[in-house]
Design a protein around this motif. Structure first.
Motif, PDB file in Angstrom:
ATOM      1  N   LEU A   3       0.828  -1.194   0.000  1.00 18.15           N
ATOM      2  CA  LEU A   3       0.000   0.000   0.000  1.00 18.15           C
ATOM      3  C   LEU A   3       0.867   1.251   0.000  1.00 18.15           C
ATOM      4  O   LEU A   3       1.857   1.342   0.733  1.00 18.15           O
ATOM      5  N   LYS A   4       0.478   2.223  -0.829  1.00 15.13           N
ATOM      6  CA  LYS A   4       1.141   3.520  -0.846  1.00 15.13           C
ATOM      7  C   LYS A   4       0.106   4.582  -0.496  1.00 15.13           C
ATOM      8  O   LYS A   4      -0.881   4.777  -1.201  1.00 15.13           O
ATOM      9  N   LEU A   5       0.325   5.263   0.627  1.00 12.99           N
ATOM     10  CA  LEU A   5      -0.647   6.241   1.124  1.00 12.99           C
ATOM     11  C   LEU A   5      -0.807   7.402   0.149  1.00 12.99           C
ATOM     12  O   LEU A   5       0.169   7.978  -0.319  1.00 12.99           O
ATOM     13  N   GLU A   6      -2.055   7.719  -0.148  1.00 15.61           N
ATOM     14  CA  GLU A   6      -2.355   8.858  -1.005  1.00 15.61           C
ATOM     15  C   GLU A   6      -2.900  10.026  -0.195  1.00 15.61           C
ATOM     16  O   GLU A   6      -2.521  11.166  -0.391  1.00 15.61           O
ATOM     17  N   MET A   7      -3.799   9.720   0.754  1.00 13.72           N
ATOM     18  CA  MET A   7      -4.405  10.777   1.550  1.00 13.72           C
ATOM     19  C   MET A   7      -4.970  10.190   2.833  1.00 13.72           C
ATOM     20  O   MET A   7      -5.474   9.067   2.842  1.00 13.72           O
ATOM     21  N   ASN A  62      -7.433  11.561   6.234  1.00 20.49           N
ATOM     22  CA  ASN A  62      -8.199  12.630   6.852  1.00 20.49           C
ATOM     23  C   ASN A  62      -9.116  12.007   7.887  1.00 20.49           C
ATOM     24  O   ASN A  62     -10.094  11.346   7.544  1.00 20.49           O
ATOM     25  N   ASP A  63      -8.762  12.209   9.175  1.00 17.96           N
ATOM     26  CA  ASP A  63      -9.528  11.634  10.277  1.00 17.96           C
ATOM     27  C   ASP A  63      -9.600  10.112  10.098  1.00 17.96           C
ATOM     28  O   ASP A  63      -8.569   9.456  10.041  1.00 17.96           O
ATOM     29  N   ILE A  64     -10.787   9.563   9.984  1.00 17.79           N
ATOM     30  CA  ILE A  64     -10.903   8.101   9.892  1.00 17.79           C
ATOM     31  C   ILE A  64     -10.772   7.595   8.449  1.00 17.79           C
ATOM     32  O   ILE A  64     -10.797   6.379   8.211  1.00 17.79           O
ATOM     33  N   TYR A  65     -10.647   8.500   7.484  1.00 18.09           N
ATOM     34  CA  TYR A  65     -10.624   8.099   6.081  1.00 18.09           C
ATOM     35  C   TYR A  65      -9.204   8.114   5.522  1.00 18.09           C
ATOM     36  O   TYR A  65      -8.451   9.084   5.712  1.00 18.09           O
ATOM     37  N   SER A  66      -8.840   7.048   4.813  1.00 11.43           N
ATOM     38  CA  SER A  66      -7.541   6.955   4.158  1.00 11.43           C
ATOM     39  C   SER A  66      -7.728   6.367   2.765  1.00 11.43           C
ATOM     40  O   SER A  66      -8.553   5.468   2.562  1.00 11.43           O
TER      41      SER A  66
END
Length: 336
Positions: free
Chosen positions: A103-107, A109-113
């Protein structure tokens, strides 16, 4: 490559050519793992790197929703069409997918990824169809074009459509090869050999048979005197009822898929002029299943029960692409 495999590969190519001659929208039909007649037509030529020298000429069409793209180009100086389609994610592969993907993190925000997921190669396949050598008709078939909805009366069929069909000499030899067990015999999952009400049932090439979400089978009748919906009368009700009953039973037995989850229908106009019936998963938005082209088998049976010559007189609507020769015939007759 053994003789049966060669014959099946050859029939796939013939089917694509036959479909290419009939340019109605949604001719479905892509043929899984079609074989290119590479550099002189040697079926035994290695195919693993068939596309390594592919020269792209144009994008015929692409769909972000359906996750496919149709590309026109050349392979070894031969015209070719390549169709790339992302395969569905299968439930039985989820464990391996979660365990072995990166997995490569894109974004976040709080509980959302959101991430870019890089699965292992065996779970990242792209279904690829190769049509080679491709004719101008193949290229036009896959090109995104304007579509028109025609209304065809019974008289229109007899005076415009039928003469056009007869003049084109659309080949259905590949259908006869299936019925006579000269090709694809190993793919038939059920057969009723009766010459009047019998048929063979086999998976459509669009279905990889790995999941039920896009289940798709075709029933091809043994009778050779019925081209399409237009030829049906009350005489054929036993045939249609037999296809529905035995087809549904065979699918339940083979795949555990009940009739209540099936969409069973005929196309008008069909992709080839030998009567056949489509069995698809109700949850699958199959090409050509819209109301402008698909006729539920249950409705067809009921219509013929109420009016024996229903499809000889009924006005039927169907879509035609801008380059379809039949469209020109309707224009010439001032019917469009």
């Amino acid at each position: 490559m053994d003789s049966n495999t060669k014959m099946a590969a050859s029939e796939k190519r013939k089917r694509e050519v036959a479909d290419g001659n009939n340019e109605t929208e949604g001719q479905e039909e892509t043929l899984k793992n079609a074989v290119c007649n590479k550099a002189g037509g040697n079926d035994d030529a290695p195919s693993e790197f068939l596309l390594s020298g592919f020269e792209t000429k144009a994008i015929l069409r692409d769909s972000a929703r359906e996750k496919n793209i149709f590309v026109h180009g050349k392979i070894d100086d031969q015209e070719a069409v390549v169709i790339l389609e992302k395969t569905p994610i299968r439930e039985d592969s989820l464990s391996e997918l979660f365990k072995n993907s990166r997995l490569k993190l894109e974004m976040r925000n709080d509980i959302y990824s959101t991430f870019h997921l890089h699965p292992p190669p065996q779970l990242n396949e792209i279904k690829t169809t190769v049509v080679c050598p491709a004719t101008e008709k193949h290229v036009k078939k896959y090109l995104l074009q304007e579509t028109f909805l025609l209304e065809e009366t019974g008289e229109d069929y007899r005076s415009i459509t039928l003469p056009f069909i007869q003049s084109q000499s659309f080949s259905v030899q590949w259908v006869y090869n299936i019925l006579e067990k000269k090709a694809e015999a190993d793919r038939i999952i059920y057969e009723d050999p009766d010459p009047d009400v019998g048929f063979v049932l086999l998976p459509d090439f669009k279905w990889d048979q790995k999941q039920h979400d896009d289940l798709y089978l075709i029933a091809i009748v043994h009778r050779k005197d019925i081209k399409s919906l237009r030829d049906l009368t009350s005489e054929h009700i036993p045939l249609l009822c037999n296809i529905r009953r035995r087809g549904e039973d065979a699918i339940l037995k083979r795949y555990g898929f009940p009739a209540t989850k099936l969409r069973v229908y005929l196309h008008y106009q069909p992709s080839y002029y030998h009567l056949h019936v489509h069995f698809t998963s109700l949850s699958y938005d199959a090409p050509g299943c819209g109301v402008e082209r698909a006729h539920l088998l249950s409705d067809v049976i009921q219509n013929l029960q109420n009016e024996p010559q229903y499809y000889h007189t009924r006005t039927l609507s169907f879509p035609l692409r801008a380059d379809d020769g039949l469209l020109s015939k309707f224009k010439d007759a001032a019917r469009l």
